[in-house]
Enzyme design. Structure first.
Site, PDB file in Angstrom:
ATOM      1  N   LYS A 280       0.812  -1.223   0.000  1.00  0.00           N
ATOM      2  CA  LYS A 280       0.000   0.000   0.000  1.00  0.00           C
ATOM      3  C   LYS A 280       0.848   1.277   0.000  1.00  0.00           C
ATOM      4  CE  LYS A 280      -3.853  -2.062   2.561  1.00  0.00           C
ATOM      5  NZ  LYS A 280      -4.794  -2.583   1.601  1.00  0.00           N
TER       6      LYS A 280
ATOM      7  N   GLU B 276      -4.062   7.837   6.912  1.00  0.00           N
ATOM      8  CA  GLU B 276      -4.707   8.670   5.900  1.00  0.00           C
ATOM      9  C   GLU B 276      -6.034   9.159   6.453  1.00  0.00           C
ATOM     10  OE1 GLU B 276      -4.829   5.898   2.592  1.00  0.00           O
ATOM     11  OE2 GLU B 276      -6.750   5.113   3.199  1.00  0.00           O
TER      12      GLU B 276
ATOM     13  N   HIS C 170     -16.616  -5.347   5.398  1.00  0.00           N
ATOM     14  CA  HIS C 170     -15.671  -5.111   4.297  1.00  0.00           C
ATOM     15  C   HIS C 170     -15.752  -6.170   3.198  1.00  0.00           C
ATOM     16  CE1 HIS C 170     -14.076  -1.889   6.604  1.00  0.00           C
ATOM     17  NE2 HIS C 170     -13.452  -2.639   7.479  1.00  0.00           N
TER      18      HIS C 170
ATOM     19  N   ARG D 105      -4.788  -8.889  -9.655  1.00  0.00           N
ATOM     20  CA  ARG D 105      -5.327 -10.191 -10.062  1.00  0.00           C
ATOM     21  C   ARG D 105      -6.722  -9.990 -10.637  1.00  0.00           C
ATOM     22  NH1 ARG D 105      -9.230 -10.095  -6.293  1.00  0.00           N
ATOM     23  NH2 ARG D 105      -8.687  -9.225  -4.272  1.00  0.00           N
TER      24      ARG D 105
HETATM   25  P1  ADP Z   1      -7.833  -4.267   2.506  1.00  0.00           P
HETATM   26  O1  ADP Z   1      -6.624  -4.407   1.650  1.00  0.00           O
HETATM   27  O2  ADP Z   1      -7.625  -4.815   3.881  1.00  0.00           O
HETATM   28  O3  ADP Z   1      -9.091  -4.721   1.849  1.00  0.00           O
HETATM   29  P2  ADP Z   1      -8.513  -1.474   1.880  1.00  0.00           P
HETATM   30  O4  ADP Z   1      -7.505  -0.406   1.918  1.00  0.00           O
HETATM   31  O5  ADP Z   1      -8.942  -1.964   0.545  1.00  0.00           O
HETATM   32  O6  ADP Z   1      -7.978  -2.686   2.782  1.00  0.00           O
HETATM   33  O7  ADP Z   1      -9.788  -1.036   2.691  1.00  0.00           O
HETATM   34  C1  ADP Z   1     -10.850  -1.924   2.983  1.00  0.00           C
HETATM   35  C2  ADP Z   1     -12.091  -1.161   3.428  1.00  0.00           C
HETATM   36  O8  ADP Z   1     -11.818  -0.351   4.584  1.00  0.00           O
HETATM   37  C3  ADP Z   1     -12.624  -0.184   2.416  1.00  0.00           C
HETATM   38  O9  ADP Z   1     -13.466  -0.796   1.457  1.00  0.00           O
HETATM   39  C4  ADP Z   1     -13.386   0.798   3.304  1.00  0.00           C
HETATM   40  O10 ADP Z   1     -14.627   0.229   3.673  1.00  0.00           O
HETATM   41  C5  ADP Z   1     -12.508   0.882   4.535  1.00  0.00           C
HETATM   42  N1  ADP Z   1     -11.523   1.984   4.403  1.00  0.00           N
HETATM   43  C6  ADP Z   1     -10.226   1.865   4.059  1.00  0.00           C
HETATM   44  N2  ADP Z   1      -9.614   3.079   4.019  1.00  0.00           N
HETATM   45  C7  ADP Z   1     -10.559   3.989   4.330  1.00  0.00           C
HETATM   46  C8  ADP Z   1     -10.572   5.420   4.465  1.00  0.00           C
HETATM   47  N3  ADP Z   1      -9.487   6.160   4.273  1.00  0.00           N
HETATM   48  N4  ADP Z   1     -11.747   6.008   4.800  1.00  0.00           N
HETATM   49  C9  ADP Z   1     -12.866   5.278   5.018  1.00  0.00           C
HETATM   50  N5  ADP Z   1     -12.915   3.938   4.929  1.00  0.00           N
HETATM   51  C10 ADP Z   1     -11.793   3.284   4.585  1.00  0.00           C
END
Ligand code: ADP
Length: 450
Positions: free
Chosen positions: A116, A200, A235, A292
């Site tokens: 990330k 963030e 999620h 992927r």
């Molecule tokens: P992972 O790789 O664990 O799936 P992500 O970065 O894709 O993590 O985030 C998964 C979920 O977490 C997102 O779909 C959202 O629901 C929540 N999320 C992540 N970052 C944020 C953010 N900055 N603000 C609000 N929700 C977030």
């Protein structure tokens, strides 16, 4: 083109890849665990090889057994599908070491976009909008406090190597930020073998929008527009659709073009998904790149007519992308419902056991991606998805009505599935209107005490 491909996966995606192979005139070798030995799709394979017991660690996650199977079967490529080893650079590297083509990016490109922190840096370089937050990993809590003061609370602490919605903490003030940083890093180290964390801005009301991109080995890349995946629980996505309701092509196009620049910058080939959150004003912030094929790729296939899995195979074999950006037209609307063996009336309790009755929908615009059959036993080792219902129609409204019609045709028992929840959502006024946020479903379930 390849002569023979090994499919390093199971269930519906193994069958999906097998179908793509056969349409391309390529032999498909399936692997299976002892828990999947009776899977009917194995009979469609040109060869099926047992790679170990049910637990994924001893079979679908076991790199040496997969490579051994690939060598025994003398394949020239491996398709990893989604989940399992699909995003593990060491698996892509292991394939390279034995001169078998990994159908996906190089380990280098996967490493760059899969992490990330490094992905965020690359995204900025490519002009992809990202969340305001720390530049790279947090080295010192004082730095995090400073950044948070600048961007404003709430903020979210995330693990650089995180995945599956784990290792994230939302902080509403400085006290909670300070106390959570160390814990988040320790947790990340234990869970992902890498303690790097970053912060963030946390968006309270957002929709999940993701962009499908695909590139070849000659530096060409295109996007296949977006999907909206805001109906989630814990999620996990439950419904995905394309295009996103209420989003104009003019608004989304620059985001799609930035996503294309990002994969070109990373010298990425294969399919990828850039995931974003979109706020109420339709500002976009990138979350991560999935390196992927996604579970929800069929909705994009339905609206664009592009076979994503076949295209992945073709570009891995060194062919140029068979499409230019101007060839990609959006046609109608598509919705996917994930049918999981879980009881939505009882807290989504898992429903392992035998599927005695299995009647699935059909008719115009209905596609079923499933490996399940009457007599199928839902294995306890893997995820609970038993089918994907994908529906296509000219307009979103027609698509909602057609999905509701198709859901009524399901006859599954005695195990319970998420079909009744999907039926409810197809009639839900807010969902039908479009624009619900990623916490909508959880609020709805909570309000009803579910
Ligand atoms: P992972 O790789 O664990 O799936 P992500 O970065 O894709 O993590 O985030 C998964 C979920 O977490 C997102 O779909 C959202 O629901 C929540 N999320 C992540 N970052 C944020 C953010 N900055 N603000 C609000 N929700 C977030």
């Amino acid at each position: 083109m390849f002569h023979r491909i090994l499919i390093a996966n199971r269930g519906e995606i193994a069958l999906r890849i097998l179908r793509a192979c056969h349409e391309l005139g390529v032999e498909a070798v399936c692997v299976y665990s002892e828990a999947d030995r009776d899977a009917p799709y194995l009979k469609l394979a040109d060869r099926a090889i047992c790679i170990g017991p049910g637990p994924a660690k001893e079979s679908y996650l076991n790199i040496s057994r997969l490579i051994a199977a690939a060598e025994v079967a003398d394949v020239d490529a491996i398709h990893p599908g989604y989940g399992f080893l699909s995003e593990r650079a060491e698996f892509a590297q292991a394939c390279r070491d034995v001169k078998i083509e990994f159908i996906g990016p190089t380990p280098e490109a996967m490493g760059r976009l899969g992490d990330k922190v490094s992905c965020k840096l690359a995204a900025k370089e490519a002009g992809v909008p990202v969340f305001p937050g720390s530049e790279g990993a947090i080295e010192d809590p004082e730095e995090a406090v400073k950044v948070a003061a600048k961007i404003g609370y709430p903020v979210i602490i995330k693990a650089s190597a995180g995945g599956g919605g784990r290792g994230m903490r939302v902080c509403h003030n400085e006290v909670s930020l300070r106390s959570n940083l160390q814990a988040a890093s320790t947790e990340a180290l234990a869970a992902f073998g890498n303690g790097a964390v970053f912060i963030e801005k946390y968006l309270e009301h957002a929709q999940h929008i993701e962009i499908q991109v695909i590139g070849d080995k000659h530096g060409n890349a295109i996007h296949l527009w977006e999907r909206n995946c805001s109906i989630q629980r814990r999620h996990q996505k439950l419904i995905e659709e394309a295009p996103s309701p209420g989003l104009s092509r003019e608004t989304i196009r620059p985001v799609c073009e930035a996503a294309v620049r990002l994969i070109q910058l990373a010298k990425y080939h294969g399919a990828a998904t850039c995931e974003f959150l979109m706020d109420a004003k339709q500002n976009f912030y990138m979350l991560e790149v999935n390196t992927r094929v996604q579970v929800e790729h069929p909705v994009t296939e339905e609206i664009t007519g592009v076979d994503i899995v076949k295209t992945m195979i073709r570009v891995a074999a060194g062919e140029k992308l068979p499409y230019k950006q101007s060839d990609i037209k959006v046609n109608g609307h598509a919705i996917e419902c994930r049918i999981n063996a879980e009881d939505p009336a009882r807290g989504f309790m898992p429903q392992p056991g035998k599927v005695e009755m299995w009647g699935v929908p059909g008719g115009p615009g209905v596609r079923m991606d499933t490996h399940v059959h009457p007599g199928y036993v839902v294995p306890k080792f893997y995820d609970s998805m038993v089918a994907k219902l994908i529906v296509h129609a000219d307009t979103r409204e027609q698509c909602l009505d057609r999905t509701a019609r198709a859901l009524r045709e399901f006859a599954i028992g005695p195990i319970k599935t998420t079909v009744p929840l999907h039926q409810e959502l197809m009639q839900n006024a807010d969902f039908r209107k479009g624009g619900v946020d990623i916490h909508y479903l959880e609020r709805l379930l909570k309000a009803e005490g579910r």
